[in-house]
Design a protein around this motif. Structure first.
Motif, PDB file in Angstrom:
ATOM      1  N   PRO A 183       7.542   7.106  12.659  1.00 31.29           N
ATOM      2  CA  PRO A 183       6.574   6.031  12.952  1.00 31.29           C
ATOM      3  C   PRO A 183       5.127   6.522  12.942  1.00 31.29           C
ATOM      4  CG  PRO A 183       8.419   5.935  14.473  1.00 31.29           C
ATOM      5  CD  PRO A 183       8.562   7.223  13.723  1.00 31.29           C
ATOM      6  N   ASP A 184       4.899   7.763  13.383  1.00 30.79           N
ATOM      7  CA  ASP A 184       3.522   8.277  13.439  1.00 30.79           C
ATOM      8  C   ASP A 184       2.953   8.456  12.035  1.00 30.79           C
ATOM      9  OD1 ASP A 184       3.695   8.315  16.186  1.00 30.79           O
ATOM     10  OD2 ASP A 184       4.403  10.385  16.253  1.00 30.79           O
ATOM     11  N   SER A 185       3.765   9.009  11.135  1.00 32.00           N
ATOM     12  CA  SER A 185       3.297   9.181   9.753  1.00 32.00           C
ATOM     13  C   SER A 185       3.002   7.829   9.113  1.00 32.00           C
ATOM     14  CB  SER A 185       4.369   9.925   8.940  1.00 32.00           C
ATOM     15  OG  SER A 185       4.066   9.874   7.573  1.00 32.00           O
ATOM     16  N   VAL A 186       3.919   6.891   9.292  1.00 33.08           N
ATOM     17  CA  VAL A 186       3.768   5.580   8.637  1.00 33.08           C
ATOM     18  C   VAL A 186       2.600   4.796   9.236  1.00 33.08           C
ATOM     19  CG1 VAL A 186       4.904   3.354   8.269  1.00 33.08           C
ATOM     20  CG2 VAL A 186       6.153   5.493   7.860  1.00 33.08           C
ATOM     21  N   ARG A 187       2.423   4.893  10.544  1.00 32.19           N
ATOM     22  CA  ARG A 187       1.274   4.224  11.172  1.00 32.19           C
ATOM     23  C   ARG A 187      -0.017   4.755  10.564  1.00 32.19           C
ATOM     24  NH1 ARG A 187       2.500   5.640  16.082  1.00 32.19           N
ATOM     25  NH2 ARG A 187       4.211   4.197  16.217  1.00 32.19           N
ATOM     26  N   GLY A 188      -0.061   6.067  10.370  1.00 32.74           N
ATOM     27  CA  GLY A 188      -1.245   6.667   9.763  1.00 32.74           C
ATOM     28  C   GLY A 188      -1.461   6.173   8.338  1.00 32.74           C
ATOM     29  N   ILE A 189      -0.405   6.141   7.557  1.00 33.42           N
ATOM     30  CA  ILE A 189      -0.539   5.698   6.153  1.00 33.42           C
ATOM     31  C   ILE A 189      -0.995   4.245   6.102  1.00 33.42           C
ATOM     32  CG2 ILE A 189       0.683   5.261   3.987  1.00 33.42           C
ATOM     33  CD1 ILE A 189       2.567   7.602   4.734  1.00 33.42           C
ATOM     34  N   GLN A 190      -0.399   3.403   6.948  1.00 33.64           N
ATOM     35  CA  GLN A 190      -0.767   1.974   6.913  1.00 33.64           C
ATOM     36  C   GLN A 190      -2.230   1.786   7.312  1.00 33.64           C
ATOM     37  OE1 GLN A 190       1.686  -1.141   7.366  1.00 33.64           O
ATOM     38  NE2 GLN A 190       3.375  -0.078   6.395  1.00 33.64           N
ATOM     39  N   SER A 191      -2.678   2.602   8.233  1.00 35.70           N
ATOM     40  CA  SER A 191      -4.076   2.507   8.649  1.00 35.70           C
ATOM     41  C   SER A 191      -4.995   2.980   7.511  1.00 35.70           C
ATOM     42  CB  SER A 191      -4.248   3.348   9.918  1.00 35.70           C
ATOM     43  OG  SER A 191      -5.565   3.596  10.164  1.00 35.70           O
ATOM     44  N   VAL A 192      -4.622   4.052   6.835  1.00 35.92           N
ATOM     45  CA  VAL A 192      -5.417   4.529   5.688  1.00 35.92           C
ATOM     46  C   VAL A 192      -5.455   3.452   4.606  1.00 35.92           C
ATOM     47  CG1 VAL A 192      -5.486   6.212   3.797  1.00 35.92           C
ATOM     48  CG2 VAL A 192      -4.970   6.980   6.123  1.00 35.92           C
ATOM     49  N   VAL A 193      -4.309   2.848   4.335  1.00 35.55           N
ATOM     50  CA  VAL A 193      -4.236   1.821   3.286  1.00 35.55           C
ATOM     51  C   VAL A 193      -5.128   0.630   3.631  1.00 35.55           C
ATOM     52  CG1 VAL A 193      -2.706   0.163   2.144  1.00 35.55           C
ATOM     53  CG2 VAL A 193      -1.943   2.522   2.500  1.00 35.55           C
ATOM     54  N   ALA A 194      -5.085   0.215   4.905  1.00 34.89           N
ATOM     55  CA  ALA A 194      -5.889  -0.944   5.325  1.00 34.89           C
ATOM     56  C   ALA A 194      -7.380  -0.683   5.127  1.00 34.89           C
ATOM     57  CB  ALA A 194      -5.585  -1.282   6.778  1.00 34.89           C
ATOM     58  N   GLY A 195      -7.777   0.579   5.210  1.00 36.09           N
ATOM     59  CA  GLY A 195      -9.204   0.900   5.104  1.00 36.09           C
ATOM     60  C   GLY A 195      -9.647   1.348   3.724  1.00 36.09           C
ATOM     61  N   LEU A 196      -8.749   1.308   2.733  1.00 37.65           N
ATOM     62  CA  LEU A 196      -9.113   1.812   1.396  1.00 37.65           C
ATOM     63  C   LEU A 196     -10.227   0.977   0.775  1.00 37.65           C
ATOM     64  CD1 LEU A 196      -5.650   2.667  -0.225  1.00 37.65           C
ATOM     65  CD2 LEU A 196      -7.471   4.279   0.406  1.00 37.65           C
TER      66      LEU A 196
END
Ligand SMILES: NC(=O)c1ccc[n+]([C@@H]2O[C@H](COP(=O)([O-])OP(=O)(O)OC[C@H]3O[C@@H](n4cnc5c(N)ncnc54)[C@H](OP(=O)(O)O)[C@@H]3O)[C@@H](O)[C@H]2O)c1
Length: 243
Positions: free
Chosen positions: A212-225
């Motif tokens: 969950p920690d890795s995916v939360r990070g990726i989703q946050s990065v994606v949202a800010g692209l």
């Protein structure tokens, strides 16, 4: 409303992407699996039940198969419950294999090399090609890569000279990402994201990150692209990884 298409969602990081993306009631998720008839889909179906079948669609796509990918757009549009035409906002090319972990540069076999290139590089390339007509003008494409695909980290001895078929395929996926960033219509962003060393079937129990920690990070990065991020190689925190 954000529409996600995510490959390789039966287990691991892909499954968690479906779970987290579907928690926002404004999102629709197309969860792609290698097969609808083989492999345990219980966890994915539980997510679908709690979000609702109109928001989580489970769709077959074997990303190592040219014919399976070619027929994917038809399956997606048929399954879409929206009255407006399907527009994909986020495509996560997550599916990959890591087999033959005993192989290095000196005992690499053709079969291992080709199977990793087919799934880990051609899969994301073909999936992106097939879905291009369905991508939103500002769509984000995430190619899930690995630090094991970094030439610099290997050169400096910061990653081991091991798992050659996988490592070489991820280096090729990184190059594919830069090619995509140069050639996709302006506005569509393509990035390569390393999820970190994650406790999945692939990452093993000694990995350092919880899924969950890795995916939360990726989703946050994606949202800010942003547009200018296209072609970057970064990790799940958004930090650049050296090529
Ligand atoms: N875990 C890590 O530490 C780590 C580190 C760096 C990068 N990554 C990358 O993160 C991504 C997800 O890895 P993971 O750790 O979640 O691996 P995983 O637990 O092995 O899961 C991989 C998923 O990909 C699917 N898949 C494989 N080949 C496929 C195909 N031909 N068609 C459709 N689906 C296919 C698998 O489906 P089946 O189970 O049905 O085969 C499975 O759902 C991969 O791109 C991987 O390279 C992981």
């Amino acid at each position: 409303m954000t529409t996600f298409v995510i490959t390789g969602t039966r287990v691991g990081i892909g499954l968690e992407h479906v779970r987290q993306a579907s928690q926002n009631p404004n999102n629709t998720v197309f969860a792609l699996v290698r097969s609808l008839t083989s492999g345990d889909l219980t966890a994915l179906k539980e997510i679908q039940s709690s979000a609702g079948p109109e928001r989580v669609h489970i769709i077959e796509c074997d990303t190592s198969s040219e014919t399976s990918i070619a027929s994917l757009p038809g399956r997606l549009t048929t399954q879409s419950s929206s009255s407006s035409p399907l527009r994909i906002d986020v495509l996560i090319n997550n599916a990959a294999i890591l087999h033959n972990d005993d192989q290095n540069a000196l005992n690499l076999t053709g079969d291992a090399f080709l199977s990793h290139m087919t799934t880990n590089v051609l899969g994301p390339a073909r999936t992106t090609q097939a879905l291009l007509p369905l991508l939103a003008p500002d769509a984000k494409i995430v190619n899930v890569t690995s630090g094991l695909g970094s030439l610099k980290l290997l050169t400096e001895g910061r990653i081991p000279a091991a798992v050659a078929p996988y490592s070489i395929s991820k280096a090729a996926l990184n190059m594919l990402t830069v090619h995509q960033a140069k050639q996709l219509p302006e506005g569509i962003v393509a990035v390569a994201i390393d999820p970190g060393h994650v406790k999945t079937e692939m990452g093993g129990p000694n990995a350092v990150l919880e899924i969950p920690d890795s995916v939360r990070g990726i989703q946050s990065v994606v949202a800010g692209l942003r547009r200018e991020d296209s072609g970057r190689f970064m990790d799940y925190t958004g930090t650049d990884v050296p090529w």
